[in-house]
Design a protein around this motif. Structure first.
Motif, PDB file in Angstrom:
ATOM      1  N   THR A 248       0.847  -1.180   0.000  1.00 32.07           N
ATOM      2  CA  THR A 248       0.000   0.000   0.000  1.00 32.07           C
ATOM      3  C   THR A 248       0.888   1.238   0.000  1.00 32.07           C
ATOM      4  O   THR A 248       1.792   1.335   0.839  1.00 32.07           O
ATOM      5  CB  THR A 248      -0.901   0.031   1.246  1.00 32.07           C
ATOM      6  OG1 THR A 248      -1.683  -1.151   1.288  1.00 32.07           O
ATOM      7  CG2 THR A 248      -1.810   1.252   1.223  1.00 32.07           C
ATOM      8  N   PRO A 249       0.671   2.195  -0.906  1.00 31.47           N
ATOM      9  CA  PRO A 249       1.458   3.426  -0.859  1.00 31.47           C
ATOM     10  C   PRO A 249       1.229   4.150   0.462  1.00 31.47           C
ATOM     11  O   PRO A 249       0.113   4.164   1.005  1.00 31.47           O
ATOM     12  CB  PRO A 249       0.915   4.246  -2.032  1.00 31.47           C
ATOM     13  CG  PRO A 249       0.264   3.261  -2.933  1.00 31.47           C
ATOM     14  CD  PRO A 249      -0.273   2.182  -2.038  1.00 31.47           C
ATOM     15  N   ALA A 250       2.283   4.753   0.983  1.00 27.08           N
ATOM     16  CA  ALA A 250       2.195   5.517   2.232  1.00 27.08           C
ATOM     17  C   ALA A 250       3.198   6.653   2.164  1.00 27.08           C
ATOM     18  O   ALA A 250       4.339   6.456   1.740  1.00 27.08           O
ATOM     19  CB  ALA A 250       2.495   4.619   3.434  1.00 27.08           C
ATOM     20  N   SER A 251       2.782   7.831   2.542  1.00 27.12           N
ATOM     21  CA  SER A 251       3.694   8.971   2.577  1.00 27.12           C
ATOM     22  C   SER A 251       3.643   9.610   3.955  1.00 27.12           C
ATOM     23  O   SER A 251       2.760   9.291   4.766  1.00 27.12           O
ATOM     24  CB  SER A 251       3.329   9.993   1.497  1.00 27.12           C
ATOM     25  OG  SER A 251       2.023  10.502   1.698  1.00 27.12           O
ATOM     26  N   SER A 252       4.581  10.493   4.225  1.00 28.39           N
ATOM     27  CA  SER A 252       4.626  11.154   5.526  1.00 28.39           C
ATOM     28  C   SER A 252       5.508  12.382   5.430  1.00 28.39           C
ATOM     29  O   SER A 252       6.272  12.543   4.474  1.00 28.39           O
ATOM     30  CB  SER A 252       5.195  10.214   6.594  1.00 28.39           C
ATOM     31  OG  SER A 252       6.582  10.003   6.364  1.00 28.39           O
ATOM     32  N   THR A 253       5.433  13.220   6.427  1.00 21.76           N
ATOM     33  CA  THR A 253       6.391  14.316   6.549  1.00 21.76           C
ATOM     34  C   THR A 253       7.698  13.772   7.110  1.00 21.76           C
ATOM     35  O   THR A 253       7.719  12.686   7.718  1.00 21.76           O
ATOM     36  CB  THR A 253       5.866  15.402   7.491  1.00 21.76           C
ATOM     37  OG1 THR A 253       5.748  14.835   8.816  1.00 21.76           O
ATOM     38  CG2 THR A 253       4.515  15.931   7.032  1.00 21.76           C
ATOM     39  N   PRO A 254       8.797  14.491   6.926  1.00 22.59           N
ATOM     40  CA  PRO A 254      10.051  14.044   7.555  1.00 22.59           C
ATOM     41  C   PRO A 254       9.926  13.904   9.070  1.00 22.59           C
ATOM     42  O   PRO A 254      10.475  12.970   9.658  1.00 22.59           O
ATOM     43  CB  PRO A 254      11.032  15.160   7.180  1.00 22.59           C
ATOM     44  CG  PRO A 254      10.494  15.736   5.907  1.00 22.59           C
ATOM     45  CD  PRO A 254       9.003  15.670   6.061  1.00 22.59           C
ATOM     46  N   GLN A 255       9.172  14.806   9.696  1.00 18.38           N
ATOM     47  CA  GLN A 255       9.036  14.764  11.151  1.00 18.38           C
ATOM     48  C   GLN A 255       8.261  13.519  11.600  1.00 18.38           C
ATOM     49  O   GLN A 255       8.626  12.868  12.593  1.00 18.38           O
ATOM     50  CB  GLN A 255       8.325  16.025  11.648  1.00 18.38           C
ATOM     51  CG  GLN A 255       9.099  17.317  11.437  1.00 18.38           C
ATOM     52  CD  GLN A 255       8.980  17.869  10.023  1.00 18.38           C
ATOM     53  OE1 GLN A 255       8.238  17.339   9.192  1.00 18.38           O
ATOM     54  NE2 GLN A 255       9.728  18.934   9.750  1.00 18.38           N
ATOM     55  N   ALA A 256       7.200  13.175  10.861  1.00 24.01           N
ATOM     56  CA  ALA A 256       6.414  12.001  11.225  1.00 24.01           C
ATOM     57  C   ALA A 256       7.222  10.716  11.038  1.00 24.01           C
ATOM     58  O   ALA A 256       7.126   9.784  11.846  1.00 24.01           O
ATOM     59  CB  ALA A 256       5.138  11.948  10.394  1.00 24.01           C
ATOM     60  N   LEU A 257       8.022  10.668   9.983  1.00 23.10           N
ATOM     61  CA  LEU A 257       8.863   9.490   9.761  1.00 23.10           C
ATOM     62  C   LEU A 257       9.917   9.372  10.849  1.00 23.10           C
ATOM     63  O   LEU A 257      10.178   8.273  11.358  1.00 23.10           O
ATOM     64  CB  LEU A 257       9.522   9.562   8.381  1.00 23.10           C
ATOM     65  CG  LEU A 257      10.472   8.417   8.027  1.00 23.10           C
ATOM     66  CD1 LEU A 257       9.797   7.058   8.166  1.00 23.10           C
ATOM     67  CD2 LEU A 257      11.008   8.599   6.601  1.00 23.10           C
ATOM     68  N   ALA A 258      10.516  10.493  11.236  1.00 24.55           N
ATOM     69  CA  ALA A 258      11.517  10.477  12.307  1.00 24.55           C
ATOM     70  C   ALA A 258      10.900   9.977  13.609  1.00 24.55           C
ATOM     71  O   ALA A 258      11.527   9.207  14.358  1.00 24.55           O
ATOM     72  CB  ALA A 258      12.118  11.867  12.489  1.00 24.55           C
ATOM     73  N   ALA A 259       9.653  10.394  13.891  1.00 26.15           N
ATOM     74  CA  ALA A 259       8.982   9.950  15.114  1.00 26.15           C
ATOM     75  C   ALA A 259       8.702   8.452  15.062  1.00 26.15           C
ATOM     76  O   ALA A 259       8.845   7.751  16.072  1.00 26.15           O
ATOM     77  CB  ALA A 259       7.691  10.730  15.303  1.00 26.15           C
ATOM     78  N   ARG A 260       8.316   7.945  13.894  1.00 25.04           N
ATOM     79  CA  ARG A 260       8.055   6.506  13.762  1.00 25.04           C
ATOM     80  C   ARG A 260       9.342   5.711  13.973  1.00 25.04           C
ATOM     81  O   ARG A 260       9.330   4.671  14.645  1.00 25.04           O
ATOM     82  CB  ARG A 260       7.475   6.212  12.379  1.00 25.04           C
ATOM     83  CG  ARG A 260       7.143   4.744  12.161  1.00 25.04           C
ATOM     84  CD  ARG A 260       6.320   4.552  10.909  1.00 25.04           C
ATOM     85  NE  ARG A 260       5.898   3.172  10.727  1.00 25.04           N
ATOM     86  CZ  ARG A 260       4.945   2.780   9.901  1.00 25.04           C
ATOM     87  NH1 ARG A 260       4.310   3.673   9.156  1.00 25.04           N
ATOM     88  NH2 ARG A 260       4.611   1.512   9.786  1.00 25.04           N
TER      89      ARG A 260
END
Length: 280
Positions: A248-260
């Motif tokens: 499934t395609p998924a995108s995020s902001t850099p900040q959200a990815l860093a938090a994950r």
């Protein structure tokens, strides 16, 4: 994933986006290529999240600093995992419990493959077998296709991979998928119970890929890259390309990815150290 996104982003009048495969060393060769690239947005890395979340606890030496050398840009894709058995396992073994019992009775055959050391499929198998107390041998392959070939040929007993790569062989009955890693049953393999349904509540996992930029890339540029990737990942052509592989395609902001990444580091690294799971 990389080629599907690159095709969309290369549409005129945009400049062409090139994909340079750098397999090897559990993905660390591609990280070395990223480190050697300029921090100007022209070079990005697509990799599994494990390079930032679990590799620091698995590899010594690691060869890179996950904080200094990897700048999170955006998520790319998510997928569930499946555990499949092949012809090396008797056909009457059709449940996860029966498979674990068979492994206990045949310790010499307890070899389970994955698409690489330190990948989430490897860690799922390690977690499962740790919980069961079954001695086993991990067999790492350079990616999913050769691992599937080995399972079909009876060279290994079982394999953990993204479910989309297993589904066609499950449908043809050449392989049997015994469990999937979602919190609920997947739409790709709705007839297959989850690990949680079969008594393994800790085996709720989702594999994901993400884009990273070299260390030192300006924040404004990271935001612009993330926005461009989000636009590409939202295109129907990308979703259609991902679907056969169960992604499934998924995108995020850099900040959200860093938090994950931070959340998964906190969850995985103490667990790996406590259980003595290492790349060697």
């Amino acid at each position: 994933v990389a080629r599907s996104v690159a095709d969309v982003m290369s549409a005129p009048p945009n400049p062409r986006v090139l994909v340079d495969n750098r397999p090897g060393a559990a993905g660390r060769l591609s990280i070395a290529a990223l480190k050697a690239g300029p921090a100007d947005g022209s070079t990005l890395l697509l990799a599994q999240g494990a390079i930032a979340t679990v590799y620091p606890a698995l590899f010594n030496p690691l060869g890179y600093d996950p904080v200094q050398d990897l700048q999170p840009v955006s998520l790319a894709a998510e997928m569930l995992l499946g555990l499949a058995v092949g012809p090396a396992v008797p056909p009457e073994v059709v449940t996860l419990g029966a498979f674990v019992d068979w492994l206990r009775q045949h310790p010499g055959a307890a070899n389970i493959g994955s698409p690489g050391t330190g990948t989430l499929p490897h860690l799922l198998a390690a977690t499962l077998l740790h919980e069961t107390g079954v001695a086993w041998q991990h067999v790492a392959y350079p990616g999913g296709p050769p691992a599937v070939t080995a399972l079909l040929g009876g060279q290994i007993a079982a394999l953990v991979l993204p479910e989309g790569l297993l589904q066609p062989h499950h449908a043809s009955r050449r392989l049997r998928v015994l469990a999937t890693s979602g919190a609920s049953r997947s739409s790709t393999l709705p007839e297959v119970p989850t690990f949680a349904e079969q008594g393994y509540a800790d085996l709720v996992m989702k594999e994901w890929f993400a884009f990273f930029a070299p260390g030192g890339t300006p924040k404004a540029l990271l935001a612009a890259l993330s926005a461009g990737l989000a636009q590409a990942l939202a295109q129907p052509a990308v979703a259609n390309a991902f679907k056969p592989a169960g992604m499934t395609p998924a995108s995020s902001t850099p900040q959200a990815l860093a938090a994950r990444i931070d959340d998964e580091q906190r969850a995985w690294q103490p667990l790996l150290r406590a259980r003595g799971i290492r790349a060697d």
